[in-house]
Motif scaffolding. Structure first.
Motif, PDB file in Angstrom:
ATOM      1  N   PHE A 144       0.841  -1.210   0.000  1.00  0.00           N
ATOM      2  CA  PHE A 144       0.000   0.000   0.000  1.00  0.00           C
ATOM      3  C   PHE A 144       0.871   1.253   0.000  1.00  0.00           C
ATOM      4  CE2 PHE A 144       0.243   1.238   4.539  1.00  0.00           C
ATOM      5  CZ  PHE A 144       0.717   0.068   5.111  1.00  0.00           C
ATOM      6  N   LEU A 145       0.177   2.392  -0.103  1.00  0.00           N
ATOM      7  CA  LEU A 145       0.868   3.682  -0.199  1.00  0.00           C
ATOM      8  C   LEU A 145       0.489   4.558   1.001  1.00  0.00           C
ATOM      9  CD1 LEU A 145      -0.099   4.465  -3.899  1.00  0.00           C
ATOM     10  CD2 LEU A 145       2.022   3.412  -3.099  1.00  0.00           C
ATOM     11  N   ILE A 146       1.415   5.411   1.387  1.00  0.00           N
ATOM     12  CA  ILE A 146       1.047   6.381   2.428  1.00  0.00           C
ATOM     13  C   ILE A 146       1.515   7.775   2.022  1.00  0.00           C
ATOM     14  CG2 ILE A 146       1.114   4.715   4.314  1.00  0.00           C
ATOM     15  CD1 ILE A 146       3.771   5.923   5.192  1.00  0.00           C
ATOM     16  N   SER A 147       0.881   8.790   2.625  1.00  0.00           N
ATOM     17  CA  SER A 147       1.317  10.163   2.393  1.00  0.00           C
ATOM     18  C   SER A 147       1.132  10.956   3.672  1.00  0.00           C
ATOM     19  CB  SER A 147       0.490  10.801   1.283  1.00  0.00           C
ATOM     20  OG  SER A 147      -0.693  11.315   1.827  1.00  0.00           O
ATOM     21  N   GLY A 148       1.779  12.104   3.714  1.00  0.00           N
ATOM     22  CA  GLY A 148       1.710  12.937   4.930  1.00  0.00           C
ATOM     23  C   GLY A 148       0.622  13.984   4.868  1.00  0.00           C
ATOM     24  N   GLU A 149      -0.282  13.867   3.912  1.00  0.00           N
ATOM     25  CA  GLU A 149      -1.320  14.890   3.786  1.00  0.00           C
ATOM     26  C   GLU A 149      -2.155  14.997   5.073  1.00  0.00           C
ATOM     27  OE1 GLU A 149      -2.802  14.426  -0.737  1.00  0.00           O
ATOM     28  OE2 GLU A 149      -2.328  12.638   0.420  1.00  0.00           O
ATOM     29  N   VAL A 150      -2.526  16.239   5.376  1.00  0.00           N
ATOM     30  CA  VAL A 150      -3.364  16.516   6.535  1.00  0.00           C
ATOM     31  C   VAL A 150      -4.617  17.222   6.035  1.00  0.00           C
ATOM     32  CG1 VAL A 150      -3.557  17.943   8.612  1.00  0.00           C
ATOM     33  CG2 VAL A 150      -1.468  16.642   8.193  1.00  0.00           C
ATOM     34  N   LEU A 151      -5.736  16.687   6.409  1.00  0.00           N
ATOM     35  CA  LEU A 151      -7.012  17.259   5.968  1.00  0.00           C
ATOM     36  C   LEU A 151      -7.123  18.719   6.422  1.00  0.00           C
ATOM     37  CD1 LEU A 151      -9.619  16.342   4.562  1.00  0.00           C
ATOM     38  CD2 LEU A 151     -10.482  15.665   6.800  1.00  0.00           C
ATOM     39  N   GLY A 152      -7.386  19.599   5.451  1.00  0.00           N
ATOM     40  CA  GLY A 152      -7.612  21.010   5.799  1.00  0.00           C
ATOM     41  C   GLY A 152      -6.360  21.819   6.051  1.00  0.00           C
ATOM     42  N   GLN A 153      -5.196  21.230   5.819  1.00  0.00           N
ATOM     43  CA  GLN A 153      -3.976  21.984   6.107  1.00  0.00           C
ATOM     44  C   GLN A 153      -3.700  23.042   5.047  1.00  0.00           C
ATOM     45  OE1 GLN A 153      -0.588  20.443   8.280  1.00  0.00           O
ATOM     46  NE2 GLN A 153       0.461  20.460   6.331  1.00  0.00           N
ATOM     47  N   ARG A 154      -3.936  22.663   3.809  1.00  0.00           N
ATOM     48  CA  ARG A 154      -3.790  23.643   2.724  1.00  0.00           C
ATOM     49  C   ARG A 154      -5.160  23.811   2.097  1.00  0.00           C
ATOM     50  NH1 ARG A 154       1.369  21.021   1.121  1.00  0.00           N
ATOM     51  NH2 ARG A 154       2.868  21.960   2.505  1.00  0.00           N
ATOM     52  N   PRO A 155      -5.637  25.046   2.070  1.00  0.00           N
ATOM     53  CA  PRO A 155      -7.021  25.267   1.648  1.00  0.00           C
ATOM     54  C   PRO A 155      -7.314  24.712   0.249  1.00  0.00           C
ATOM     55  CG  PRO A 155      -5.815  27.361   1.938  1.00  0.00           C
ATOM     56  CD  PRO A 155      -4.945  26.277   2.450  1.00  0.00           C
ATOM     57  N   MET A 156      -6.365  24.877  -0.661  1.00  0.00           N
ATOM     58  CA  MET A 156      -6.620  24.436  -2.034  1.00  0.00           C
ATOM     59  C   MET A 156      -6.425  22.934  -2.237  1.00  0.00           C
ATOM     60  SD  MET A 156      -7.499  26.135  -4.738  1.00  0.00           S
ATOM     61  CE  MET A 156      -6.524  25.514  -6.124  1.00  0.00           C
ATOM     62  N   SER A 157      -5.276  22.433  -1.788  1.00  0.00           N
ATOM     63  CA  SER A 157      -4.897  21.084  -2.202  1.00  0.00           C
ATOM     64  C   SER A 157      -5.160  20.007  -1.151  1.00  0.00           C
ATOM     65  CB  SER A 157      -3.417  21.051  -2.598  1.00  0.00           C
ATOM     66  OG  SER A 157      -2.630  21.393  -1.492  1.00  0.00           O
ATOM     67  N   GLN A 158      -5.514  20.413   0.068  1.00  0.00           N
ATOM     68  CA  GLN A 158      -5.711  19.373   1.073  1.00  0.00           C
ATOM     69  C   GLN A 158      -7.068  19.475   1.755  1.00  0.00           C
ATOM     70  OE1 GLN A 158      -2.276  18.705   3.588  1.00  0.00           O
ATOM     71  NE2 GLN A 158      -0.892  18.635   1.861  1.00  0.00           N
ATOM     72  N   ASN A 159      -8.065  19.994   1.063  1.00  0.00           N
ATOM     73  CA  ASN A 159      -9.409  19.889   1.618  1.00  0.00           C
ATOM     74  C   ASN A 159      -9.977  18.525   1.203  1.00  0.00           C
ATOM     75  OD1 ASN A 159     -10.559  20.114  -0.987  1.00  0.00           O
ATOM     76  ND2 ASN A 159     -10.459  22.333  -0.867  1.00  0.00           N
ATOM     77  N   ARG A 160     -11.109  18.190   1.775  1.00  0.00           N
ATOM     78  CA  ARG A 160     -11.631  16.832   1.557  1.00  0.00           C
ATOM     79  C   ARG A 160     -11.881  16.563   0.067  1.00  0.00           C
ATOM     80  NH1 ARG A 160     -13.853  12.965   5.031  1.00  0.00           N
ATOM     81  NH2 ARG A 160     -13.672  14.396   6.767  1.00  0.00           N
ATOM     82  N   GLU A 161     -12.418  17.577  -0.592  1.00  0.00           N
ATOM     83  CA  GLU A 161     -12.739  17.407  -2.009  1.00  0.00           C
ATOM     84  C   GLU A 161     -11.461  17.148  -2.818  1.00  0.00           C
ATOM     85  OE1 GLU A 161     -14.848  19.979  -5.508  1.00  0.00           O
ATOM     86  OE2 GLU A 161     -14.719  20.850  -3.505  1.00  0.00           O
ATOM     87  N   SER A 162     -10.405  17.914  -2.498  1.00  0.00           N
ATOM     88  CA  SER A 162      -9.139  17.742  -3.235  1.00  0.00           C
ATOM     89  C   SER A 162      -8.543  16.368  -2.974  1.00  0.00           C
ATOM     90  CB  SER A 162      -8.126  18.798  -2.808  1.00  0.00           C
ATOM     91  OG  SER A 162      -8.646  20.065  -3.024  1.00  0.00           O
ATOM     92  N   LEU A 163      -8.589  15.944  -1.721  1.00  0.00           N
ATOM     93  CA  LEU A 163      -8.031  14.622  -1.407  1.00  0.00           C
ATOM     94  C   LEU A 163      -8.785  13.543  -2.183  1.00  0.00           C
ATOM     95  CD1 LEU A 163      -7.173  14.636   2.430  1.00  0.00           C
ATOM     96  CD2 LEU A 163      -5.830  15.474   0.528  1.00  0.00           C
ATOM     97  N   ASP A 164     -10.088  13.725  -2.304  1.00  0.00           N
ATOM     98  CA  ASP A 164     -10.877  12.748  -3.069  1.00  0.00           C
ATOM     99  C   ASP A 164     -10.530  12.790  -4.558  1.00  0.00           C
ATOM    100  OD1 ASP A 164     -12.112  11.828  -0.852  1.00  0.00           O
ATOM    101  OD2 ASP A 164     -13.951  12.988  -1.108  1.00  0.00           O
ATOM    102  N   LYS A 165     -10.354  14.017  -5.069  1.00  0.00           N
ATOM    103  CA  LYS A 165      -9.994  14.144  -6.490  1.00  0.00           C
ATOM    104  C   LYS A 165      -8.674  13.437  -6.772  1.00  0.00           C
ATOM    105  CE  LYS A 165     -12.132  18.646  -7.396  1.00  0.00           C
ATOM    106  NZ  LYS A 165     -11.857  20.084  -7.300  1.00  0.00           N
ATOM    107  N   VAL A 166      -7.727  13.616  -5.858  1.00  0.00           N
ATOM    108  CA  VAL A 166      -6.419  12.972  -6.016  1.00  0.00           C
ATOM    109  C   VAL A 166      -6.595  11.454  -6.068  1.00  0.00           C
ATOM    110  CG1 VAL A 166      -4.217  12.526  -4.865  1.00  0.00           C
ATOM    111  CG2 VAL A 166      -5.083  14.842  -4.997  1.00  0.00           C
ATOM    112  N   LEU A 167      -7.440  10.971  -5.167  1.00  0.00           N
ATOM    113  CA  LEU A 167      -7.682   9.521  -5.129  1.00  0.00           C
ATOM    114  C   LEU A 167      -8.247   9.023  -6.454  1.00  0.00           C
ATOM    115  CD1 LEU A 167      -9.310   8.424  -1.770  1.00  0.00           C
ATOM    116  CD2 LEU A 167      -7.065   7.859  -2.680  1.00  0.00           C
TER     117      LEU A 167
END
Ligand code: SF4
Length: 323
Positions: free
Chosen positions: A107-130
Motif C-alpha cells: 500500500f501507499l502512504i502520504s503525509g497529507e493533513v485534511l484542511g492543512q492547505r485550503p486548495m490542495s488538502q481539503n476533503r474534495e481535493s483529497l478525493d480528487k487525487v484519489l
C-alpha cells in the motif's frame, strides 16, 4: 509488509512514515523528482529524515512524464501560480502505485493533513487525487486517517487504525508534539520548495512557452541566471555569480548558444535562433555585466563566431528586458 511513502522531506511525511514503521511495516520513502523541486540541500535533508525514522530513501525521476502529462494540461487547473497541485499529487501517487509491484509494497502512504492547505488538502481535493490516481483503497494518510474513510490496509488489519492520527486543519501543535515524542531533529526543511508555487518562476515558464516548446532539457535554463527576453524574441540568460556561471557553462541545449568573453564577466546563453539585432543587444548587455574595466570595442564569442561591439549600455538598460 511493506509500504511506499510519498516523501517530500517535510515533517508531515516524515511523521506519517514513522507512524507506519512503528506498526512493524517496512517503509520506502519515495521522492518524486518533477524537476521543479529538490535542491542539493534538500536531498541531504531528505536522507537525514529517512535515517532518523528508519525508512529507505529512493528517488524516482518523472520529469519528462510530468511535463508531457501534467504541467501544461492539469485536469484540475493551477493554484495561485504555475502549480497544478491536485494533478501533481495524483501523478505522484500514480507513479508510486506503479512501483508497488516492483518494490514489493502492499500500500501507499502520504503525509497529507485534511484542511492543512485550503486548495490542495481539503476533503474534495483529497478525493480528487484519489480518483485521478486510481489508488482508491490503497492510499492511507496516517496523519488524518481517523477522519477519513477506512482504507484497505486498515480494513484488512495490516495497520491498526487506532494508532493513526486525526489531525485536521492548519494548527501544527500535534505535529510538534509527535516530533518531540519521536525525538526528531533538524526537521525544518531547507528553503527552496516547489518552484512552481513561485510567482517569478511561473512567469519564466509562461514566457518560455509563449516562444518555444518546453522540454526536460529546458528546466535548468529557467532556474539559473538573470532571465531576459530581448525585443526581437531571443532569450538571454546572464549568470549572476560563479555558481550560475558554472551551471550555465555546462548546459548543452540545442535551443541555446553560449556567449563567452575573455573579460572577467558572466557566462551567458542566448536563443540559438536569435537574429542579428538581438545578438548585438545581447553582447552589449553582457558587457554591461562584466566586472572588469575595459575600453573600446570588444569581441565576444557566440559559439564559434565572434561579434565585435562597443559597450554603450548599462545594467540599468537591461532591466526593461527582465522576465
Ligand atoms: S507544490 Fe509543487 S510539488 Fe507540491 S503538489 Fe504542488 S505542484 Fe506538486
Amino acid at each position: 509488509m511493506k509500504a511506499i511513502a510519498l516523501f517530500s522531506g517535510g515533517l508531515d511525511s516524515t511523521l506519517a512514515m514513522k507512524l507506519i514503521i512503528d506498526q512493524g511495516i517496512e517503509v520506502i520513502a519515495c521522492n518524486i523528482n518533477t524537476g521543479f523541486g529538490s535542491t542539493k540541500d534538500r536531498l541531504a535533508h531528505m536522507k537525514n529524515m529517512c535515517e532518523q525514522v528508519g525508512a529507505e530513501f529512493r528517488s524516482v525521476d518523472i520529469r519528462d512524464e510530468y511535463i508531457k502529462e501534467v504541467l501544461f494540461s492539469p485536469k484540475y487547473g493551477y493554484g495561485k501560480n504555475f502549480n497544478p497541485c491536485i494533478d501533481c499529487h495524483a501523478k505522484m501517487f500514480e507513479v508510486a502505485k506503479r512501483k508497488m509491484e516492483e518494490w514489493g509494497a502492499s500500500f501507499l502512504i502520504s503525509g497529507e493533513v485534511l484542511g492543512q492547505r485550503p486548495m490542495s488538502q481539503n476533503r474534495e481535493s483529497l478525493d480528487k487525487v484519489l480518483n485521478l490516481s486510481n489508488c482508491d483503497g490503497l492510499l492511507l494518510r496516517p496523519m488524518c486517517a481517523q477522519s477519513l474513510e477506512p482504507t484497505t490496509p486498515e480494513l484488512e488489519g495490516w495497520v491498526d487504525r487506532d494508532k493513526l492520527e486525526n489531525i485536521v486543519g492548519r494548527n501544527r501543535d500535534r505535529q510538534m508534539e509527535l516530533a518531540e515524542l519521536f525525538g526528531l531533529k533538524d526537521y525544518e526543511a531547507p528553503g527552496g520548495g516547489c518552484l512552481l508555487t513561485d510567482e517569478k518562476f511561473s512567469n519564466k515558464i509562461r514566457d518560455f512557452i509563449a516562444h518555444d516548446t518546453f522540454t526536460v532539457e529546458d528546466i535548468p535554463t529557467l532556474k539559473y541566471g538573470r532571465q531576459l527576453r530581448l525585443p526581437e524574441g531571443a532569450k538571454l540568460i546572464i549568470g549572476r555569480n560563479a555558481e550560475d556561471n558554472d551551471i550555465l557553462e555546462a548546459i548543452q541545449n540545442k535551443k541555446f548558444i553560449h556567449i563567452t568573453t575573455e573579460l572577467f564577466g558572466p557566462h551567458c546563453l542566448l536563443s540559438a535562433n536569435a537574429n542579428d539585432n538581438d545578438k548585438v543587444l545581447a553582447a552589449k548587455l553582457m558587457l554591461a555585466y562584466c566586472k572588469q574595466d575595459f575600453e573600446g570595442e570588444q569581441t565576444l564569442m557566440f559559439g564559434d563566431v565572434g561579434l565585435t561591439t562597443v559597450s554603450d549600455l548599462s545594467r540599468h538598460d537591461a532591466q526593461k528586458y527582465f522576465i
